[in-house]
Every structure is written in C-alpha cells, then in structure tokens.
Design a protein around this motif. Sequence first.
Motif, PDB file in Angstrom:
ATOM      1  N   ILE A 126       0.854  -1.208   0.000  1.00 57.10           N
ATOM      2  CA  ILE A 126       0.000   0.000   0.000  1.00 57.10           C
ATOM      3  C   ILE A 126       0.882   1.247   0.000  1.00 57.10           C
ATOM      4  CG2 ILE A 126      -1.579   1.376   1.435  1.00 57.10           C
ATOM      5  CD1 ILE A 126      -2.868  -1.310   2.338  1.00 57.10           C
ATOM      6  N   PHE A 127       1.924   1.259   0.852  1.00 61.91           N
ATOM      7  CA  PHE A 127       2.753   2.470   0.950  1.00 61.91           C
ATOM      8  C   PHE A 127       3.791   2.554  -0.166  1.00 61.91           C
ATOM      9  CE2 PHE A 127       0.979   2.272   5.274  1.00 61.91           C
ATOM     10  CZ  PHE A 127       0.411   3.548   5.304  1.00 61.91           C
ATOM     11  N   LEU A 128       4.197   1.408  -0.693  1.00 61.27           N
ATOM     12  CA  LEU A 128       5.084   1.455  -1.861  1.00 61.27           C
ATOM     13  C   LEU A 128       4.380   2.170  -3.012  1.00 61.27           C
ATOM     14  CD1 LEU A 128       6.707  -2.102  -1.736  1.00 61.27           C
ATOM     15  CD2 LEU A 128       7.957   0.064  -1.730  1.00 61.27           C
ATOM     16  N   ARG A 129       3.073   1.872  -3.170  1.00 61.44           N
ATOM     17  CA  ARG A 129       2.318   2.521  -4.250  1.00 61.44           C
ATOM     18  C   ARG A 129       2.172   4.018  -4.018  1.00 61.44           C
ATOM     19  NH1 ARG A 129      -2.776  -0.042  -3.874  1.00 61.44           N
ATOM     20  NH2 ARG A 129      -1.922  -1.739  -2.614  1.00 61.44           N
ATOM     21  N   PHE A 238      -4.999   4.863   4.111  1.00 65.79           N
ATOM     22  CA  PHE A 238      -4.512   3.548   4.527  1.00 65.79           C
ATOM     23  C   PHE A 238      -5.654   2.710   5.109  1.00 65.79           C
ATOM     24  CE2 PHE A 238      -3.134   0.962   8.182  1.00 65.79           C
ATOM     25  CZ  PHE A 238      -2.518  -0.058   7.459  1.00 65.79           C
ATOM     26  N   ILE A 239      -6.417   3.301   6.019  1.00 68.18           N
ATOM     27  CA  ILE A 239      -7.520   2.553   6.643  1.00 68.18           C
ATOM     28  C   ILE A 239      -8.503   2.061   5.582  1.00 68.18           C
ATOM     29  CG2 ILE A 239      -9.557   2.806   8.137  1.00 68.18           C
ATOM     30  CD1 ILE A 239      -7.801   4.675   9.896  1.00 68.18           C
ATOM     31  N   HIS A 240      -8.810   2.930   4.628  1.00 70.40           N
ATOM     32  CA  HIS A 240      -9.774   2.536   3.591  1.00 70.40           C
ATOM     33  C   HIS A 240      -9.224   1.413   2.715  1.00 70.40           C
ATOM     34  CE1 HIS A 240     -11.934   6.663   4.008  1.00 70.40           C
ATOM     35  NE2 HIS A 240     -12.281   5.797   4.953  1.00 70.40           N
ATOM     36  N   GLU A 241      -7.925   1.439   2.449  1.00 71.48           N
ATOM     37  CA  GLU A 241      -7.349   0.373   1.623  1.00 71.48           C
ATOM     38  C   GLU A 241      -7.213  -0.926   2.387  1.00 71.48           C
ATOM     39  OE1 GLU A 241      -4.512   0.255  -1.296  1.00 71.48           O
ATOM     40  OE2 GLU A 241      -4.305   2.438  -1.502  1.00 71.48           O
ATOM     41  N   PHE A 242      -6.795  -0.832   3.643  1.00 63.08           N
ATOM     42  CA  PHE A 242      -6.477  -2.076   4.372  1.00 63.08           C
ATOM     43  C   PHE A 242      -7.720  -2.690   5.010  1.00 63.08           C
ATOM     44  CE2 PHE A 242      -4.942  -4.613   7.983  1.00 63.08           C
ATOM     45  CZ  PHE A 242      -4.091  -5.470   7.299  1.00 63.08           C
ATOM     46  N   PHE A 243      -8.608  -1.853   5.553  1.00 64.32           N
ATOM     47  CA  PHE A 243      -9.781  -2.412   6.246  1.00 64.32           C
ATOM     48  C   PHE A 243     -11.046  -2.347   5.394  1.00 64.32           C
ATOM     49  CE2 PHE A 243      -6.918  -1.475   9.815  1.00 64.32           C
ATOM     50  CZ  PHE A 243      -6.949  -2.688  10.479  1.00 64.32           C
ATOM     51  N   GLY A 244     -11.208  -1.268   4.642  1.00 66.06           N
ATOM     52  CA  GLY A 244     -12.407  -1.165   3.807  1.00 66.06           C
ATOM     53  C   GLY A 244     -12.850   0.284   3.701  1.00 66.06           C
ATOM     54  N   GLY A 246     -15.649   1.793   3.963  1.00 64.16           N
ATOM     55  CA  GLY A 246     -16.695   2.353   4.827  1.00 64.16           C
ATOM     56  C   GLY A 246     -16.220   2.808   6.202  1.00 64.16           C
ATOM     57  N   TYR A 247     -14.968   2.580   6.524  1.00 63.69           N
ATOM     58  CA  TYR A 247     -14.481   2.892   7.876  1.00 63.69           C
ATOM     59  C   TYR A 247     -14.340   4.394   8.091  1.00 63.69           C
ATOM     60  CZ  TYR A 247     -13.458  -1.911   9.274  1.00 63.69           C
ATOM     61  OH  TYR A 247     -13.576  -3.224   9.639  1.00 63.69           O
ATOM     62  N   THR A 248     -14.630   4.827   9.315  1.00 65.02           N
ATOM     63  CA  THR A 248     -14.364   6.234   9.676  1.00 65.02           C
ATOM     64  C   THR A 248     -13.182   6.283  10.631  1.00 65.02           C
ATOM     65  OG1 THR A 248     -16.163   5.965  11.266  1.00 65.02           O
ATOM     66  CG2 THR A 248     -16.627   7.274   9.311  1.00 65.02           C
ATOM     67  N   MET A 249     -12.535   7.443  10.688  1.00 67.56           N
ATOM     68  CA  MET A 249     -11.322   7.590  11.479  1.00 67.56           C
ATOM     69  C   MET A 249     -11.455   8.768  12.428  1.00 67.56           C
ATOM     70  SD  MET A 249      -7.472   8.347  10.144  1.00 67.56           S
ATOM     71  CE  MET A 249      -7.707  10.103  10.058  1.00 67.56           C
ATOM     72  N   ARG A 250     -10.798   8.652  13.567  1.00 65.26           N
ATOM     73  CA  ARG A 250     -10.848   9.728  14.564  1.00 65.26           C
ATOM     74  C   ARG A 250      -9.452   9.900  15.158  1.00 65.26           C
ATOM     75  NH1 ARG A 250     -13.956   8.330  20.066  1.00 65.26           N
ATOM     76  NH2 ARG A 250     -11.902   7.506  20.606  1.00 65.26           N
ATOM     77  N   LEU A 251      -9.003  11.140  15.288  1.00 67.63           N
ATOM     78  CA  LEU A 251      -7.725  11.406  15.962  1.00 67.63           C
ATOM     79  C   LEU A 251      -8.021  12.019  17.331  1.00 67.63           C
ATOM     80  CD1 LEU A 251      -5.524  13.042  13.153  1.00 67.63           C
ATOM     81  CD2 LEU A 251      -5.815  10.617  13.715  1.00 67.63           C
ATOM     82  N   SER A 252      -7.230  11.645  18.336  1.00 68.10           N
ATOM     83  CA  SER A 252      -7.357  12.305  19.633  1.00 68.10           C
ATOM     84  C   SER A 252      -5.960  12.498  20.225  1.00 68.10           C
ATOM     85  CB  SER A 252      -8.245  11.486  20.573  1.00 68.10           C
ATOM     86  OG  SER A 252      -7.849  10.138  20.564  1.00 68.10           O
ATOM     87  N   GLY A 253      -5.872  13.426  21.176  1.00 69.40           N
ATOM     88  CA  GLY A 253      -4.561  13.815  21.694  1.00 69.40           C
ATOM     89  C   GLY A 253      -3.891  12.693  22.474  1.00 69.40           C
ATOM     90  N   ASP A 254      -2.552  12.645  22.365  1.00 71.99           N
ATOM     91  CA  ASP A 254      -1.772  11.636  23.095  1.00 71.99           C
ATOM     92  C   ASP A 254      -0.415  12.251  23.391  1.00 71.99           C
ATOM     93  OD1 ASP A 254      -0.958   9.269  24.259  1.00 71.99           O
ATOM     94  OD2 ASP A 254      -1.488   8.001  22.545  1.00 71.99           O
ATOM     95  N   HIS A 266      -8.001   6.176  15.976  1.00 70.32           N
ATOM     96  CA  HIS A 266      -9.060   5.185  16.140  1.00 70.32           C
ATOM     97  C   HIS A 266      -9.789   5.019  14.811  1.00 70.32           C
ATOM     98  CE1 HIS A 266      -8.472   6.107  20.432  1.00 70.32           C
ATOM     99  NE2 HIS A 266      -9.083   4.945  20.685  1.00 70.32           N
ATOM    100  N   MET A 267     -10.395   3.870  14.627  1.00 75.33           N
ATOM    101  CA  MET A 267     -11.256   3.679  13.451  1.00 75.33           C
ATOM    102  C   MET A 267     -12.543   3.007  13.904  1.00 75.33           C
ATOM    103  SD  MET A 267      -9.716   0.404  11.453  1.00 75.33           S
ATOM    104  CE  MET A 267      -9.846  -1.222  12.203  1.00 75.33           C
ATOM    105  N   ARG A 268     -13.570   3.146  13.076  1.00 75.80           N
ATOM    106  CA  ARG A 268     -14.854   2.530  13.408  1.00 75.80           C
ATOM    107  C   ARG A 268     -15.408   1.868  12.157  1.00 75.80           C
ATOM    108  NH1 ARG A 268     -19.295   6.352  16.105  1.00 75.80           N
ATOM    109  NH2 ARG A 268     -19.356   7.149  13.975  1.00 75.80           N
TER     110      ARG A 268
END
Length: 335
Positions: A126-129, A238-244, A246-254, A266-268
């Motif tokens: 995925i990342f090579l592409r 990446f999430i859409h390619e690897f998991f599918g 329809g997934y949604t993504m969320r970032l939170s502080g760390d 996170h993904m859902r």
Amino acid sequence: MTALIELQEQISLIKTDLAGRLPDIKDLDALESFRIEFLSRKGRIGELFAFLGRISSEERATAGQLLNALKQEATAAFDARRNDLQQGALAEKIEREKIDLTLPGVCRPLGHLHLLTQVQQEIESIFLRMGFDVASGPEIEDEFHNFEALNIPADHPARDDWDTFYIDDTMLLRPHTSPVQIRVMEQTEPPVRIICPGRCYRRDAQDATHSPVFHQIELLWVEEGLSLANLKYLLESFIHEFFGPGYTMRLSGDFFPFTEPSVQVHMRAPGATEWLEIMGAGMVDPAVLTNVGYDPEKVTGFAFGLGIERMAMLRYGIDDIRLFFGNDLRFITQF
Ligand code: 2NL
C-alpha cells in the motif's frame, strides 16, 4: 472282443482322461510333462499304434484313421491349452503392471507465508504505491538510536514506557522500529519517505494482547511543508485500503516524546458504535529533526507506528496474539 473295439475303448479312455485333466493344468511346465505323457513316441497315444499290428487288414485303415484323428485332436487340445495359459499369463502381467494414469499424483504439501508476513507485505505494498521506500535496520541497537535521538534522554521516566531487554550496559533489543528511521535520516537528506517493518522486543509478560516478540511498522515522511492534514489524509487512505472504504477515522490527543503534537488513531467499522485504537502518530518533534542534523525551520515531518499483530487481529477477528507464535497448523493454515 476284436482288437479294433479294444482300440476304440482305449481311445475313448484317453479322450476322457485328457478332457478331464487338461483344464486342471495351470502352468506351462506341467502342461509339457502332460503332453509328453500322451504325445511322445513312447507316450500313451504313441503306444496305441502298436495295436495296428494286431488288427486285421480290412480294419487297419479305419484304426489308422482313428489313431491319427486322436493324435490330431490331442495335439490341438494341448495347443489350445498352451495358448490359453500363455494368454492368461500375459493378461495377468498386463493387469499387474498396469499404471492408472487417472490416479492423483504424489502430493508434496506446499507451505505459504505466515499471516504476519502476508499482512506486513500487504501494508508495504500500500505504501510502496504511495511512493514510500521500505527500510530496515539492526534488531540489536544502541541507546542513542533507540532513545536519545528520539528525545528520550537517559533517566527520563518515559524510558520506562519501553520495557527494554538489555544485552549489556549499552546495547539492547530494540523495543520499536524507530531507530531504523533515525539511521535513515542520519544518512539521507530530506525528503525522506520510508516505512520500517520489523521484529521488536519488550519485557512484557505474555497474555492475549502482549508478546515479548512482536512486529511493528513505522512510517516517516519528512519534507518541506508537511502538516497534520497530510498525515490525516494518508492515515484515512490507509484505513480505507487495508480495512475497507466504509471505515471512519478519529484522531485524539496523546503523548510521545518524539512527536508534537501526538495523536491516537481510532477507526470505526461501518455501522459499528465502537472505536478501535489502531496506532499512534504525530508530527515529528523538532528536537528529533535537530538530533539527525535536519533544520526544523525548513522541514517538518510526520510519523506513525502500528503493530502488525494488532492489524491482523482486527482484520481477521483473532483474539489471542499467542496464536501467531504457537505454530498450530489449525490456525496457520486458515490464512
Ligand atoms: C505506537 C506509537 C509511534 C512514531 C511511532 C516516530 C519515529 C521517529 C520520529 C517520530 Cl524517527 N516518531 N515514530 C511516532 C508516533 C507514534 O508509535 O503506539 N505504536 C505502536
């Protein structure tokens, strides 16, 4: 009783005997001794020709014909039996040596790549592409590349976050693949676009989600003008390619010592309510860029780190990390 009648009786005895015994002869050697018994000059048929001398001249022609007929008949019977035995032996040989070309061939069981390797290669591709290179480095590291360069100084409490196996006072088994990225940046001018997959070690007690040996992929992109927005887009792709898709993504502080800001990703799944943590990421801390000789006023970068086991567990619903290392074929052959 005339000699002719006696001869006729002898002939019919021989015929009966022949007809009775011939079918029981099972091999060619036995057949040959049987034939000699009847058909040689001194054999039972040959001896009957002696009768001719005792038979009257009117009947001798008839007797001669009977004897010759007997001889022919016996010869034909032996020949037929010999032919049968030979045919039978041939048929048996053909049957015995028959090769059934429709039988399946000898099957040599073929192995396949371990699920972790498959997942690693899929993420690499995925990342090579997207234009990233794959980099690797030593599993035995020094403290500088593993900690100091990553903004984790000696005696800093953050070092305790990595329960590291030490080999001696200064060398250790890498607890993450970040030192690979430090080594690449030390040797390359920006832009740098790499992913670093590899085996890592931590002094964790083994349980369903922890293994002292595990695998990580880290990504690093350093170039002029990169922002968190670019990181967010890349993560979502990446999430859409690897998991599918329809997934949604969320970032939170760390917090990580080597990124600022740092985020949890996170993904859902589509239709799901639960958020699953899949990796940590962030903008490369300016101190890290300085440590490798880059100018943080000119270039910025972002990075993420993910666990390959965790990606495989999320995607295939595997609930115990120990399955990856147990060599149980019932598990391994499912993938
Ligand atoms: C996690 C978090 C992360 C990085 C790894 C990184 C490497 C360099 C500079 C800056 Cl050289 N960052 N790596 C950054 C953020 C998070 O991993 O929880 N991984 C499983």
